[in-house]
Design a protein around this motif. Structure first.
Motif, short mmCIF file in Angstrom:
data_model
loop_
_atom_site.label_atom_id
_atom_site.label_comp_id
_atom_site.label_asym_id
_atom_site.label_seq_id
_atom_site.Cartn_x
_atom_site.Cartn_y
_atom_site.Cartn_z
N THR A 12 0.83 -1.21 0.00
CA THR A 12 0.00 0.00 0.00
C THR A 12 0.86 1.26 0.00
OG1 THR A 12 -1.78 -1.16 1.18
CG2 THR A 12 -1.84 1.24 1.19
N LEU A 13 1.47 1.56 1.13
CA LEU A 13 2.33 2.75 1.20
C LEU A 13 3.69 2.47 0.57
CD1 LEU A 13 2.32 5.68 2.55
CD2 LEU A 13 3.78 4.64 4.28
N LEU A 14 4.23 1.28 0.84
CA LEU A 14 5.55 0.93 0.31
C LEU A 14 5.43 0.41 -1.11
CD1 LEU A 14 7.07 -1.02 3.36
CD2 LEU A 14 7.19 1.44 2.85
N ARG A 15 6.41 0.75 -1.93
CA ARG A 15 6.45 0.22 -3.27
C ARG A 15 6.84 -1.26 -3.23
NH1 ARG A 15 9.66 5.47 -5.71
NH2 ARG A 15 11.13 4.83 -4.08
N THR A 16 6.78 -1.93 -4.35
CA THR A 16 7.07 -3.36 -4.40
C THR A 16 8.47 -3.67 -3.89
OG1 THR A 16 5.57 -3.62 -6.27
CG2 THR A 16 7.15 -5.40 -5.89
N ASP A 17 9.41 -2.76 -4.11
CA ASP A 17 10.78 -2.97 -3.63
C ASP A 17 10.97 -2.54 -2.17
OD1 ASP A 17 10.75 -0.24 -3.79
OD2 ASP A 17 12.36 -0.07 -5.27
N LYS A 18 9.85 -2.26 -1.49
CA LYS A 18 9.83 -1.91 -0.06
C LYS A 18 10.42 -0.53 0.23
CE LYS A 18 7.94 -5.82 0.60
NZ LYS A 18 6.47 -5.88 0.75
N ARG A 44 3.60 -5.71 10.61
CA ARG A 44 4.96 -5.66 11.14
C ARG A 44 4.93 -5.28 12.63
NH1 ARG A 44 9.26 -3.45 6.91
NH2 ARG A 44 8.30 -4.00 4.92
N THR A 45 6.04 -5.54 13.31
CA THR A 45 6.18 -5.09 14.69
C THR A 45 6.72 -3.67 14.68
OG1 THR A 45 8.50 -5.69 15.10
CG2 THR A 45 6.88 -7.47 15.20
N HIS A 46 6.73 -3.03 15.85
CA HIS A 46 7.21 -1.65 15.92
C HIS A 46 8.69 -1.55 15.57
CE1 HIS A 46 8.63 -2.98 19.93
NE2 HIS A 46 9.49 -1.98 19.83
N ARG A 47 9.43 -2.64 15.69
CA ARG A 47 10.86 -2.64 15.35
C ARG A 47 11.10 -2.66 13.84
NH1 ARG A 47 14.07 -5.04 19.68
NH2 ARG A 47 12.76 -5.61 21.44
N GLU A 48 10.07 -3.07 13.08
CA GLU A 48 10.28 -3.44 11.69
C GLU A 48 9.81 -2.41 10.67
OE1 GLU A 48 9.72 -8.19 12.76
OE2 GLU A 48 8.15 -7.09 11.71
N LEU A 49 9.34 -1.27 11.11
CA LEU A 49 9.01 -0.23 10.14
C LEU A 49 10.27 0.19 9.39
CD1 LEU A 49 6.40 -0.09 11.89
CD2 LEU A 49 6.41 2.37 11.48
N PRO A 50 10.19 0.40 8.08
CA PRO A 50 11.36 0.89 7.35
C PRO A 50 11.88 2.18 7.97
CG PRO A 50 9.60 0.28 5.84
CD PRO A 50 9.01 0.24 7.21
N ALA A 51 13.18 2.35 7.97
CA ALA A 51 13.78 3.53 8.60
C ALA A 51 13.21 4.82 8.03
CB ALA A 51 15.30 3.50 8.42
N ALA A 52 12.90 4.82 6.73
CA ALA A 52 12.36 6.04 6.10
C ALA A 52 11.04 6.45 6.72
CB ALA A 52 12.18 5.81 4.59
N ILE A 53 10.30 5.49 7.28
CA ILE A 53 9.04 5.79 7.96
C ILE A 53 9.27 5.98 9.45
CG2 ILE A 53 6.73 4.93 8.48
CD1 ILE A 53 7.13 5.65 5.55
N VAL A 130 9.70 -10.88 4.10
CA VAL A 130 10.05 -9.54 3.66
C VAL A 130 11.50 -9.28 4.09
CG1 VAL A 130 9.51 -7.09 3.88
CG2 VAL A 130 7.66 -8.78 3.86
N LYS A 131 12.35 -8.98 3.12
CA LYS A 131 13.80 -8.95 3.38
C LYS A 131 14.21 -7.91 4.40
CE LYS A 131 14.67 -12.28 0.52
NZ LYS A 131 13.27 -12.74 0.40
N ASP A 132 13.51 -6.78 4.43
CA ASP A 132 13.98 -5.72 5.33
C ASP A 132 13.58 -5.92 6.79
OD1 ASP A 132 11.30 -5.14 4.95
OD2 ASP A 132 11.58 -2.98 4.89
N ILE A 133 12.90 -7.04 7.09
CA ILE A 133 12.60 -7.32 8.50
C ILE A 133 13.33 -8.55 9.01
CG2 ILE A 133 10.33 -6.25 8.27
CD1 ILE A 133 9.09 -9.04 8.46
N LEU A 134 14.16 -9.17 8.18
CA LEU A 134 14.86 -10.39 8.59
C LEU A 134 15.79 -10.15 9.79
CD1 LEU A 134 15.74 -12.14 5.20
CD2 LEU A 134 14.17 -12.95 6.97
N PHE A 135 16.25 -8.92 9.96
CA PHE A 135 17.13 -8.62 11.10
C PHE A 135 16.44 -8.91 12.43
CE2 PHE A 135 14.54 -4.85 10.85
CZ PHE A 135 14.39 -4.47 12.17
N ASN A 136 15.10 -8.93 12.44
CA ASN A 136 14.34 -9.09 13.67
C ASN A 136 13.94 -10.55 13.92
OD1 ASN A 136 13.20 -7.80 15.97
ND2 ASN A 136 11.17 -7.92 15.05
#
Length: 272
Positions: A12-18, A44-53, A130-136
């Motif tokens: 929705t808010l994020l593009r396909t490439d996140k 997502r959890t509160h830890r997993e929002l993209p940094a840009a958001i 989702v690749k950008d949340i794997l750190f969690n």
């Protein structure tokens, strides 16, 4: 006048490439300057929002875990939380071993998922999450045992369907066996589980009550099944063009797709 904009992230808010465009960020800043609250509403959890958001100076709250929690970034705490009771989560994790899914569970904002004894994530989830949340994520050979050691309720469970599984039949089975749980889907291979009655719509309504804002003065954006309750609860329901046909039927307005900055286009029309 609309006072709250609640929007799903992935699809929705994020593009396909996140990622999120600078133009959309600028639009969110402008509505914030007009006194409109921007609230991400996500699985997502509160830890997993993209940094840009997450790092936006005007972002204070997020509706997380499909409505299971509302996090206050300023005070660094949950202001609202409804978890799956500890014993019930254990029962579901045990049952998950017998069906074609790879299980994961969220506890206090952290994810435990299927993996090995060394904490590595299993390859199936690594390729499909989702690749950008794997750190969690922390891998565990026995997810149930790792969760049991936490001695806390589960904010949500996310089950990744095996390639051979039929999503509709797995969801139907889970709903029959666990009527006290909320079973929904946010994508072709994802099954999301919360405690019964917890969903994005209830979280939005509770959030508005806490801030003494009529829920009719909200705009909600979404694309998938797990957004339906939020779209129904909001004063205005907007669905991106890449949303499912079922979700589009519940929309007051269809905006361009997530890859076309549909949220930005709608905000310009509705608020600015």
């Amino acid at each position: 006048m609309y006072r709250v904009v609640a929007t799903d992230l992935d699809g929705t808010l994020l593009r396909t490439d996140k990622t999120v465009s600078d133009e959309l960020i600028a639009e969110l800043a402008r509505i914030s300057e007009k006194g409109v609250l921007f609230i991400p509403s996500t699985g997502r959890t509160h830890r997993e929002l993209p940094a840009a958001i997450r790092d936006l100076p005007f972002l204070r709250y997020a509706l997380c875990c499909n409505g299971g929690a509302v996090y206050d970034y300023k005070e660094k705490r949950y202001i609202y939380e409804e978890t799956i009771p500890y014993e019930l989560a254990l029962e579901l994790l045990e049952y998950a071993k017998s069906i074609p899914v790879y299980e994961s569970v969220v506890v206090n904002g952290e994810r435990i998922c299927k993996g090995d004894e060394d904490g590595n994530i299993c390859e199936y989830i690594r390729k499909r999450a989702v690749k950008d949340i794997l750190f969690n994520f922390t891998g565990a050979y026995d997810v149930k045992a790792a969760f049991a050691a936490k001695k806390l309720g589960a904010q949500k469970l996310l089950l990744y369907l095996d390639d051979r599984a039929d999503k509709a039949s797995v969801i139907r089975d889970l709903r029959e066996r666990f009527p006290q749980l909320e079973i929904s889907s946010s994508g072709p291979i994802y099954i999301e589980v919360n405690v019964k009655g917890v969903d994005k719509g209830k979280a939005l309504d509770n959030f508005c009550r806490m801030l003494n804002i009529p829920v009719e003065e909200t705009i909600a954006f979404g694309d998938a099944e797990n957004d339906l309750t939020m779209l129904d609860a909001a004063g205005l329901a907007v669905v991106v063009d890449n949303g499912t046909e079922e979700v589009k039927k519940r929309a007051d307005l269809i905006c361009p797709s997530n890859d076309e900055d549909g949220v930005k286009a709608a905000l310009q029309k509705l608020i600015l």
